[in-house]
Design a protein around this motif. Structure first.
Motif, short mmCIF file in Angstrom:
data_model
loop_
_atom_site.label_atom_id
_atom_site.label_comp_id
_atom_site.label_asym_id
_atom_site.label_seq_id
_atom_site.Cartn_x
_atom_site.Cartn_y
_atom_site.Cartn_z
N ARG A 1 0.83 -1.19 0.02
CA ARG A 1 -0.04 -0.07 -0.11
C ARG A 1 0.83 1.32 0.06
O ARG A 1 1.68 1.39 0.93
CB ARG A 1 -0.80 0.12 1.19
CG ARG A 1 -1.59 -1.15 1.55
CD ARG A 1 -2.41 -1.77 0.36
NE ARG A 1 -3.34 -2.91 0.97
CZ ARG A 1 -4.10 -3.61 0.17
NH1 ARG A 1 -3.66 -3.76 -1.21
NH2 ARG A 1 -4.98 -4.36 0.69
N ASP A 2 0.68 2.14 -1.02
CA ASP A 2 1.35 3.43 -0.99
C ASP A 2 0.47 4.37 -0.39
O ASP A 2 0.09 5.42 -0.89
CB ASP A 2 1.70 3.72 -2.52
CG ASP A 2 2.48 5.11 -2.59
OD1 ASP A 2 3.05 5.43 -1.55
OD2 ASP A 2 2.45 5.86 -3.62
N TRP A 3 0.46 4.26 0.98
CA TRP A 3 -0.70 5.09 1.64
C TRP A 3 0.19 6.24 2.44
O TRP A 3 0.99 5.97 2.94
CB TRP A 3 -1.42 4.32 2.82
CG TRP A 3 -2.48 3.49 2.08
CD1 TRP A 3 -2.61 3.17 0.75
CD2 TRP A 3 -3.50 2.67 2.83
NE1 TRP A 3 -3.52 2.19 0.65
CE2 TRP A 3 -4.31 2.08 1.74
CE3 TRP A 3 -3.64 2.24 4.18
CZ2 TRP A 3 -5.12 0.98 2.12
CZ3 TRP A 3 -4.59 1.56 4.47
CH2 TRP A 3 -5.40 0.84 3.51
N ARG A 4 -0.40 7.49 2.33
CA ARG A 4 0.15 8.31 2.91
C ARG A 4 -0.35 8.74 4.23
O ARG A 4 -1.48 8.44 4.59
CB ARG A 4 -0.24 9.71 2.31
CG ARG A 4 0.32 9.81 0.72
CD ARG A 4 -0.19 10.84 0.11
NE ARG A 4 -0.08 12.35 0.74
CZ ARG A 4 -0.74 13.63 0.33
NH1 ARG A 4 -1.65 13.42 -0.63
NH2 ARG A 4 -0.37 14.68 1.16
N PRO A 5 0.58 9.12 5.21
CA PRO A 5 -0.01 9.41 6.64
C PRO A 5 -1.07 10.79 6.85
O PRO A 5 -0.71 11.48 6.25
CB PRO A 5 1.51 9.48 7.50
CG PRO A 5 2.18 10.14 6.50
CD PRO A 5 1.83 9.39 5.28
N PHE A 6 -1.70 10.66 7.71
CA PHE A 6 -2.61 11.64 7.96
C PHE A 6 -3.01 11.95 9.40
O PHE A 6 -2.98 10.85 9.99
CB PHE A 6 -4.07 11.73 7.10
CG PHE A 6 -4.03 12.20 5.60
CD1 PHE A 6 -4.48 13.26 5.38
CD2 PHE A 6 -3.89 11.42 4.45
CE1 PHE A 6 -4.34 13.84 4.06
CE2 PHE A 6 -3.39 11.69 3.32
CZ PHE A 6 -3.90 13.05 3.29
#
Length: 274
Positions: A269-274
């Motif tokens: 998963r190329d998920w960005r932190p929020f």
């Protein structure tokens, strides 16, 4: 205690303010039982000299103000050097080795807030077919979790262990923070974040991951239940962020990417932190 210059640090499940004049943190909780548990956990950790967030000395805990509960914590002056996943492995190993506390903890629920989040999304910006798929995914993972065969002895777990809940103080000591999800449950849940960080999100390389497994003494990715733990963690992360749909275009794109990825097997998963 009052402070006209109170600074909002974070607003989420709790509102957290820093009072610079007194150098303490006020944590304003929605749920009295959770706040009381956090106080018990902090005192238990301090009793065992475990490096963690500490209650502010000399202040009355669990004060009720306008229907909310306030706890007071010492401000931690942070180092510029961030914690690492190996630090997290060390912290979890030490936490899981502590003797059981003399107070009751709730049983761990892996998706305690998911149903409420999905209900809140009804008639919202997510397509009805996609929302129905999420409900189906939730029910499927509930059944899968109930069928897991665990490899480790259950006990006290942090419940929300990740690098963001570690702080390296100005002396270089790694401190564990945020005791809201502390519960009694499978140690595999805490440790699975290490496997997810490597095999799921690509947040560390294999060499660092092997260091983590050596430090903790268990390889979650090699455990048959890991895919289920990873999937539950991803559903939690996605539904948490979906609550904030509409805040910004970047956030909305991230939510829809996550929703698409959930249908895409176990690809990184190329998920960005929020």
């Amino acid at each position: 205690m009052t402070d006209r210059d109170a600074e909002l640090v974070r607003f989420g499940e709790n509102a957290i303010y820093r009072l610079p004049e007194h150098d303490v943190i006020a944590r304003i909780a929605r749920y009295p039982a959770t706040a009381e548990k956090e106080v018990h956990v902090a005192r238990w950790l301090a009793e065992h000299e475990f490096p963690a967030a500490e209650l502010a000395a000399g202040l009355e805990q669990l004060q009720t103000v306008n229907g909310t509960v306030v706890t007071w914590w010492e401000w931690i002056e942070e180092s510029i050097e961030p914690p690492t996943f190996v630090d997290l492995a060390h912290t979890l190993r030490r936490l899981h080795d502590l003797p059981s506390p003399n107070f009751a903890l709730p049983q761990f629920e892996p998706m305690a807030l998911v149903q409420a989040r999905l209900d809140a999304l009804a008639d919202g910006p997510i397509a009805s077919a996609e929302l129905e798929w999420l409900h189906h995914r939730y029910r499927h993972l509930q059944r899968a979790y109930e069928e897991l065969q665990f490899a480790l002895e259950p006990g006290v777990i942090h419940g929300d262990a990740h690098i963001g809940n570690l702080m390296r103080d100005s002396r270089g000591v790694i401190r564990l923070i945020d005791f809201e999800a502390v519960s009694h449950g499978p140690r595999e849940w805490d440790v699975s974040i290490l496997g997810a960080a490597w095999a799921g999100f690509g947040w560390m390389d294999e060499s660092e991951y092997r260091q983590c497994t050596q430090v903790y003494g268990f390889d979650p990715v090699a455990w048959a239940g890991f895919p289920t733990m990873r999937a539950i963690r991803e559903l939690n992360m996605t539904t948490w962020l979906a609550q904030r749909l509409g805040e910004s275009a970047d956030l909305d794109r991230e939510v829809h990417q996550r929703l698409g990825d959930l249908r895409n097997g176990e690809a990184v998963r190329d998920w960005r932190p929020f």
